[in-house]
Design an enzyme around this catalytic site. Structure first.
Site, PDB file in Angstrom:
ATOM      1  NE  ARG A   1      -1.490   6.582   1.292  1.00 18.92           N
ATOM      2  CZ  ARG A   1      -1.540   5.604   2.183  1.00 18.92           C
ATOM      3  NH1 ARG A   1      -1.232   5.862   3.440  1.00 18.92           N
ATOM      4  NH2 ARG A   1      -1.879   4.388   1.817  1.00 18.92           N
TER       5      ARG A   1
ATOM      6  CD  GLU B   1     -13.128  -4.877  -1.332  1.00 20.33           C
ATOM      7  OE1 GLU B   1     -12.044  -5.328  -1.763  1.00 20.33           O
ATOM      8  OE2 GLU B   1     -13.925  -5.557  -0.653  1.00 20.33           O
TER       9      GLU B   1
ATOM     10  CG  LEU C   1       9.144 -17.070  -3.390  1.00 19.23           C
ATOM     11  CD1 LEU C   1       8.884 -17.142  -1.890  1.00 19.23           C
ATOM     12  CD2 LEU C   1       9.620 -15.659  -3.770  1.00 19.23           C
TER      13      LEU C   1
ATOM     14  NE  ARG D   1      -4.283   6.892  -7.331  1.00 22.33           N
ATOM     15  CZ  ARG D   1      -4.203   6.612  -6.028  1.00 22.33           C
ATOM     16  NH1 ARG D   1      -3.996   7.572  -5.148  1.00 22.33           N
ATOM     17  NH2 ARG D   1      -4.333   5.381  -5.600  1.00 22.33           N
TER      18      ARG D   1
ATOM     19  CG  ASP E   1      -2.102   0.917   1.098  1.00 24.14           C
ATOM     20  OD1 ASP E   1      -2.318   1.454  -0.013  1.00 24.14           O
ATOM     21  OD2 ASP E   1      -2.818   1.107   2.101  1.00 24.14           O
TER      22      ASP E   1
ATOM     23  CG  HIS F   1      -0.298   2.222  -9.381  1.00 23.35           C
ATOM     24  ND1 HIS F   1      -0.547   1.844  -8.085  1.00 23.35           N
ATOM     25  CD2 HIS F   1      -1.357   2.988  -9.760  1.00 23.35           C
ATOM     26  CE1 HIS F   1      -1.716   2.354  -7.691  1.00 23.35           C
ATOM     27  NE2 HIS F   1      -2.221   3.058  -8.687  1.00 23.35           N
TER      28      HIS F   1
ATOM     29  CD  GLU G   1       3.012 -13.000  15.998  1.00 19.78           C
ATOM     30  OE1 GLU G   1       2.915 -11.821  16.390  1.00 19.78           O
ATOM     31  OE2 GLU G   1       2.609 -13.972  16.667  1.00 19.78           O
TER      32      GLU G   1
ATOM     33  CB  SER H   1      -8.851  -5.460  -3.218  1.00 17.67           C
ATOM     34  OG  SER H   1      -9.282  -4.132  -3.460  1.00 17.67           O
TER      35      SER H   1
END
Ligand code: IPE
Ligand code: IPE
Ligand code: MG
Length: 248
Positions: free
Chosen positions: A26, A69, A133, A35, A22, A39, A209, A67
């Site tokens: 900003r 959203e 991985l 923006r 995230d 990205h 965690e 997401s």
């Protein structure tokens, strides 16, 4: 070798790290860019965490990439993100192959534009026998939707008399999620100072965690990942037990 890397206990490496990437917007604003540049700059950070996880021997890395959203963002931004995913995957694929990285996706990938859907399907297929991985991209992902889909599928199994209501347990639920073959995250990292889950892996994060950092995603470096792992290693994971029971 990074000083932070030296301080990591190699016997206590989290098996699965999940990241809410995230702060691209900003970061762009702070630096006077659009923006889209934020990205784009975020892709470098993806490379950093993939390499850092590789260095540590982390087996699973899940990246919250888009997401459900996020479909509500301006159309131009959504298109930019889709194009960026296609471009980045095209550029990174040979590196993933070289480093034995296996690509997986979770979420409603069918909702992605064709080019993007194909690109990911192609990457999943090309890397499927890689044994390093496991790099999991959460795409058009909603945890509530994932859980609801699982509930519907389990309900159908009961209605078709394949299982009984008493057979429904955590293990069965796990098997019906997108993450069926993936262990729960040990560590969740969220950048940009926000401290929320945003509909990400609600079931799977039950005992993870949580590590929050104010670093904006495009600024995230290997050392930030190492710092998060050191933080994780200092936690005592009690799973409901007492500290004394854990130390025995
Ligand atoms: C994360 O950065 C990228 C996606 C959610 C796709 P944001 O775009 O959410 O950045 P902020 O939160 O506006 O800074
Ligand atoms: C979460 O970030 C989704 C991804 C990182 C892909 P958002 O920036 O969309 O989260 P909220 O909606 O502000 O919580
Ligand atoms: Mg955001």
């Amino acid at each position: 070798m990074s000083d932070l890397l030296k301080n990591i206990n190699k016997d206590k490496i989290p098996q699965h790290i999940a990241v809410v990437m995230d702060g691209n917007g900003r970061w762009a604003k702070k630096n006077g860019y659009l923006r889209a540049i934020g990205h784009k700059s975020g892709v470098k950070a993806v490379r950093e965490v993939v390499q850092a996880c590789d260095d540590l021997g982390v087996k699973y890395l899940t990246l919250y990439t888009f997401s459900t959203e996020n479909w509500n963002r301006p159309k131009l931004e959504v298109n930019t993100l889709m194009e960026l995913m296609v471009d980045s995957l095209t550029k990174e694929l040979s590196g993933f192959m070289k480093n034995n990285v296996r690509i997986l996706t979770i979420g409603d990938t069918d909702d992605l534009p064709n080019r993007c859907k194909k690109k990911f399907a192609d990457a999943v297929s090309k890397t499927k026998t890689n044994t390093g991985l496991n790099l999991i991209f959460a795409l058009s992902y909603s945890s509530r939707k994932e859980i609801l889909t699982a509930v519907k599928s389990i309900t159908n199994s009961v209605l078709n008399n394949e299982i009984k209501t008493e057979d429904i347990n955590s293990e069965l639920m796990d098997k019906h999620l997108y993450t069926a073959a993936i262990p729960d995250p040990d560590l969740l990292i969220r950048t940009s100072g926000e401290q929320r889950i945003s509909n990400f892996l609600l079931w799977q994060l039950a005992y993870s965690e949580l590590h929050f950092t104010s670093v904006l995603w495009p600024d995230f470096k290997k050392d930030d990942l190492f710092a998060a792992v050191i933080d994780y290693q200092q936690r005592e994971r009690r799973f409901g037990k007492t500290s004394e029971q854990i130390k025995k």
